[in-house]
Write a protein that holds these residues in place. Structure first.
Motif, PDB file in Angstrom:
ATOM      1  N   MET A 166      49.720 -17.328   2.859  1.00 26.89           N
ATOM      2  CA  MET A 166      48.994 -18.417   3.129  1.00 26.89           C
ATOM      3  C   MET A 166      48.574 -18.728   1.667  1.00 26.89           C
ATOM      4  O   MET A 166      48.263 -18.231   0.728  1.00 26.89           O
ATOM      5  N   THR A 167      48.670 -20.137   1.415  1.00 22.65           N
ATOM      6  CA  THR A 167      48.624 -20.712   0.274  1.00 22.65           C
ATOM      7  C   THR A 167      47.115 -21.406   0.492  1.00 22.65           C
ATOM      8  O   THR A 167      46.594 -21.768   1.170  1.00 22.65           O
ATOM      9  N   GLY A 187      57.501 -26.724   7.746  1.00 22.50           N
ATOM     10  CA  GLY A 187      57.021 -25.406   7.163  1.00 22.50           C
ATOM     11  C   GLY A 187      55.581 -24.777   7.217  1.00 22.50           C
ATOM     12  O   GLY A 187      55.001 -23.773   7.056  1.00 22.50           O
ATOM     13  N   VAL A 188      54.612 -25.985   7.480  1.00 19.50           N
ATOM     14  CA  VAL A 188      53.299 -25.379   7.322  1.00 19.50           C
ATOM     15  C   VAL A 188      52.903 -25.169   8.770  1.00 19.50           C
ATOM     16  O   VAL A 188      52.794 -26.262   9.654  1.00 19.50           O
ATOM     17  N   SER A 189      52.462 -24.121   9.483  1.00 21.71           N
ATOM     18  CA  SER A 189      52.350 -23.955  10.549  1.00 21.71           C
ATOM     19  C   SER A 189      50.595 -24.005  10.816  1.00 21.71           C
ATOM     20  O   SER A 189      50.326 -24.215  11.924  1.00 21.71           O
ATOM     21  N   HIS A 190      49.838 -23.747   9.796  1.00 23.99           N
ATOM     22  CA  HIS A 190      48.238 -23.974   9.872  1.00 23.99           C
ATOM     23  C   HIS A 190      48.023 -24.611   8.583  1.00 23.99           C
ATOM     24  O   HIS A 190      48.391 -24.488   7.446  1.00 23.99           O
ATOM     25  N   CYS A 191      46.969 -25.445   8.693  1.00 23.68           N
ATOM     26  CA  CYS A 191      46.329 -26.073   7.548  1.00 23.68           C
ATOM     27  C   CYS A 191      44.835 -26.437   8.125  1.00 23.68           C
ATOM     28  O   CYS A 191      44.659 -27.129   9.041  1.00 23.68           O
ATOM     29  N   TYR A 192      44.004 -26.033   7.222  1.00 26.49           N
ATOM     30  CA  TYR A 192      42.549 -26.122   7.247  1.00 26.49           C
ATOM     31  C   TYR A 192      41.837 -26.268   6.176  1.00 26.49           C
ATOM     32  O   TYR A 192      42.169 -25.878   5.193  1.00 26.49           O
ATOM     33  N   ARG A 237      38.273 -24.992   4.014  1.00 24.12           N
ATOM     34  CA  ARG A 237      37.367 -23.916   4.475  1.00 24.12           C
ATOM     35  C   ARG A 237      36.488 -24.178   3.055  1.00 24.12           C
ATOM     36  O   ARG A 237      36.481 -24.817   2.074  1.00 24.12           O
ATOM     37  N   PRO A 238      35.062 -23.682   3.294  1.00 25.89           N
ATOM     38  CA  PRO A 238      34.373 -23.673   2.395  1.00 25.89           C
ATOM     39  C   PRO A 238      34.513 -22.692   0.931  1.00 25.89           C
ATOM     40  O   PRO A 238      35.086 -21.761   0.989  1.00 25.89           O
ATOM     41  N   ARG A 239      34.200 -23.310  -0.209  1.00 25.98           N
ATOM     42  CA  ARG A 239      34.420 -22.682  -1.466  1.00 25.98           C
ATOM     43  C   ARG A 239      33.428 -21.649  -1.500  1.00 25.98           C
ATOM     44  O   ARG A 239      32.123 -21.708  -0.968  1.00 25.98           O
ATOM     45  N   HIS A 240      33.469 -20.341  -1.979  1.00 28.15           N
ATOM     46  CA  HIS A 240      32.524 -19.332  -2.473  1.00 28.15           C
ATOM     47  C   HIS A 240      32.580 -19.415  -3.982  1.00 28.15           C
ATOM     48  O   HIS A 240      33.115 -18.091  -4.350  1.00 28.15           O
ATOM     49  N   LEU A 241      31.867 -20.061  -4.609  1.00 25.79           N
ATOM     50  CA  LEU A 241      31.850 -20.197  -6.030  1.00 25.79           C
ATOM     51  C   LEU A 241      30.990 -18.973  -6.700  1.00 25.79           C
ATOM     52  O   LEU A 241      29.880 -18.741  -5.895  1.00 25.79           O
ATOM     53  N   PRO A 242      31.176 -18.356  -7.564  1.00 30.01           N
ATOM     54  CA  PRO A 242      32.319 -18.810  -8.734  1.00 30.01           C
ATOM     55  C   PRO A 242      33.712 -17.874  -8.372  1.00 30.01           C
ATOM     56  O   PRO A 242      34.421 -18.225  -9.120  1.00 30.01           O
ATOM     57  N   LEU A 243      33.585 -17.114  -7.462  1.00 31.67           N
ATOM     58  CA  LEU A 243      34.727 -15.953  -7.182  1.00 31.67           C
ATOM     59  C   LEU A 243      35.797 -16.976  -6.496  1.00 31.67           C
ATOM     60  O   LEU A 243      37.001 -16.277  -6.487  1.00 31.67           O
ATOM     61  N   TRP A 244      35.640 -17.781  -5.394  1.00 32.08           N
ATOM     62  CA  TRP A 244      36.507 -18.173  -4.507  1.00 32.08           C
ATOM     63  C   TRP A 244      36.453 -19.916  -4.719  1.00 32.08           C
ATOM     64  O   TRP A 244      35.670 -20.413  -3.571  1.00 32.08           O
ATOM     65  N   PRO A 245      37.041 -20.507  -5.520  1.00 37.20           N
ATOM     66  CA  PRO A 245      37.462 -21.995  -5.633  1.00 37.20           C
ATOM     67  C   PRO A 245      38.081 -22.778  -4.699  1.00 37.20           C
ATOM     68  O   PRO A 245      37.970 -23.951  -4.676  1.00 37.20           O
ATOM     69  N   TYR A 246      38.662 -22.120  -3.721  1.00 40.89           N
ATOM     70  CA  TYR A 246      39.838 -22.732  -2.938  1.00 40.89           C
ATOM     71  C   TYR A 246      39.120 -23.381  -1.486  1.00 40.89           C
ATOM     72  O   TYR A 246      38.273 -22.522  -0.749  1.00 40.89           O
ATOM     73  N   ASN A 247      39.462 -24.570  -1.218  1.00 39.69           N
ATOM     74  CA  ASN A 247      39.065 -25.192  -0.253  1.00 39.69           C
ATOM     75  C   ASN A 247      40.108 -25.795   0.718  1.00 39.69           C
ATOM     76  O   ASN A 247      39.722 -26.295   1.845  1.00 39.69           O
ATOM     77  N   LEU A 248      41.117 -25.608   0.477  1.00 39.89           N
ATOM     78  CA  LEU A 248      42.502 -26.007   1.510  1.00 39.89           C
ATOM     79  C   LEU A 248      43.411 -24.852   1.679  1.00 39.89           C
ATOM     80  O   LEU A 248      43.813 -24.407   0.565  1.00 39.89           O
ATOM     81  N   PHE A 249      43.634 -24.620   2.893  1.00 37.96           N
ATOM     82  CA  PHE A 249      44.431 -23.452   3.284  1.00 37.96           C
ATOM     83  C   PHE A 249      45.838 -24.000   3.965  1.00 37.96           C
ATOM     84  O   PHE A 249      45.538 -24.751   4.804  1.00 37.96           O
ATOM     85  N   ALA A 250      46.966 -23.379   3.585  1.00 26.81           N
ATOM     86  CA  ALA A 250      48.020 -23.821   4.384  1.00 26.81           C
ATOM     87  C   ALA A 250      49.032 -22.480   4.695  1.00 26.81           C
ATOM     88  O   ALA A 250      49.502 -22.074   3.459  1.00 26.81           O
ATOM     89  N   MET A 251      49.263 -22.217   5.804  1.00 27.22           N
ATOM     90  CA  MET A 251      50.227 -21.150   6.074  1.00 27.22           C
ATOM     91  C   MET A 251      51.608 -21.537   5.999  1.00 27.22           C
ATOM     92  O   MET A 251      52.351 -22.611   6.669  1.00 27.22           O
ATOM     93  N   LEU A 252      52.311 -20.842   5.381  1.00 28.99           N
ATOM     94  CA  LEU A 252      53.791 -21.220   4.924  1.00 28.99           C
ATOM     95  C   LEU A 252      54.847 -19.757   5.405  1.00 28.99           C
ATOM     96  O   LEU A 252      54.297 -18.683   5.334  1.00 28.99           O
ATOM     97  N   HIS A 253      55.784 -20.043   6.053  1.00 33.15           N
ATOM     98  CA  HIS A 253      56.676 -19.041   6.417  1.00 33.15           C
ATOM     99  C   HIS A 253      58.267 -19.114   5.990  1.00 33.15           C
ATOM    100  O   HIS A 253      58.756 -20.455   6.052  1.00 33.15           O
ATOM    101  N   GLY A 254      58.837 -18.154   5.283  1.00 33.12           N
ATOM    102  CA  GLY A 254      59.978 -18.301   4.894  1.00 33.12           C
ATOM    103  C   GLY A 254      61.061 -17.069   5.204  1.00 33.12           C
ATOM    104  O   GLY A 254      60.241 -15.988   5.308  1.00 33.12           O
TER     105      GLY A 254
END
Length: 188
Positions: free
Chosen positions: A92-93, A114-119, A121-138
């Motif tokens: 999960m990137t 290669g991206v199976s899920h992309c959505y 999500r809200p940030r949870h600052l200051p610990l979690w700044p990420y707002n875009l998620f993309a699942m990759l499989h290899g």
């Protein structure tokens, strides 16, 4: 094939006297019970379900479509086992992307092979700044890293940071299941 039901979303326009809490009448409920573990892998799955619940395959399909339109069934989709297909590196990137560009970039990322899920999500600052998620499989961690590099390039200057969170174990993936009630017809 998997059928995901979503009973927390009320069915619009349902007759309360003839439908249960999930917006299902007896025939709809029988169809959900017959399909919740998956559709039969046969040339005519709707006909097979119809034979099990005592109606035509066409009627089953029509009712499934109506339940989907009402929001009772979320989707009918194939749910592959990535590991059995040889995709043993699942990452999960998570991306810290400029909010002003996330809608456009999210659509672009979702379209990348290669991206199976992309959505978003809200940030949870200051610990979690990420707002875009993309699942990759290899088939390897290197392959996932290469895919993530393609995503990073596509996001360009709008991306401030990212991480890859690899799966460490397999969780059983199933949708919500209805409990069989005494008044339900017996399964054939």
């Amino acid at each position: 094939m998997s059928v995901s039901i979503c009973p927390s979303r009320p069915a619009r326009g349902c007759n309360v006297q003839h439908r249960d809490a999930q917006g299902l009448d007896a025939a709809d409920r029988a169809i959900v019970l017959a399909t919740q573990a998956g559709l039969p892998l046969v040339p005519d799955p709707w006909g097979a379900v119809g034979r099990e619940v005592g109606m035509s395959g066409e009627a089953v399909l029509e009712r499934m479509q109506a339940m989907q339109e009402r929001g009772v069934i979320r989707r009918v989709a194939a749910v592959p086992n990535h590991y059995r297909l040889g995709y043993v590196a699942n990452g999960m990137t998570v991306w810290d992307v400029d909010d002003a560009q996330i809608d456009r970039l999210g659509r672009e990322v979702a379209a990348i092979e290669g991206v199976s899920h992309c959505y978003r999500r809200p940030r949870h600052l200051p610990l979690w700044p990420y707002n875009l998620f993309a699942m990759l499989h290899g088939r390897s961690f290197d392959e996932v890293e290469r895919q993530a590099a393609v995503l990073r390039e596509r996001l360009g200057e709008a991306c401030r940071d990212h991480r890859i969170l690899y799966s460490s174990r397999i969780l059983k993936k199933t949708g919500l299941r209805l409990a069989v009630r005494p008044e339900d017809p017996p399964r054939r």
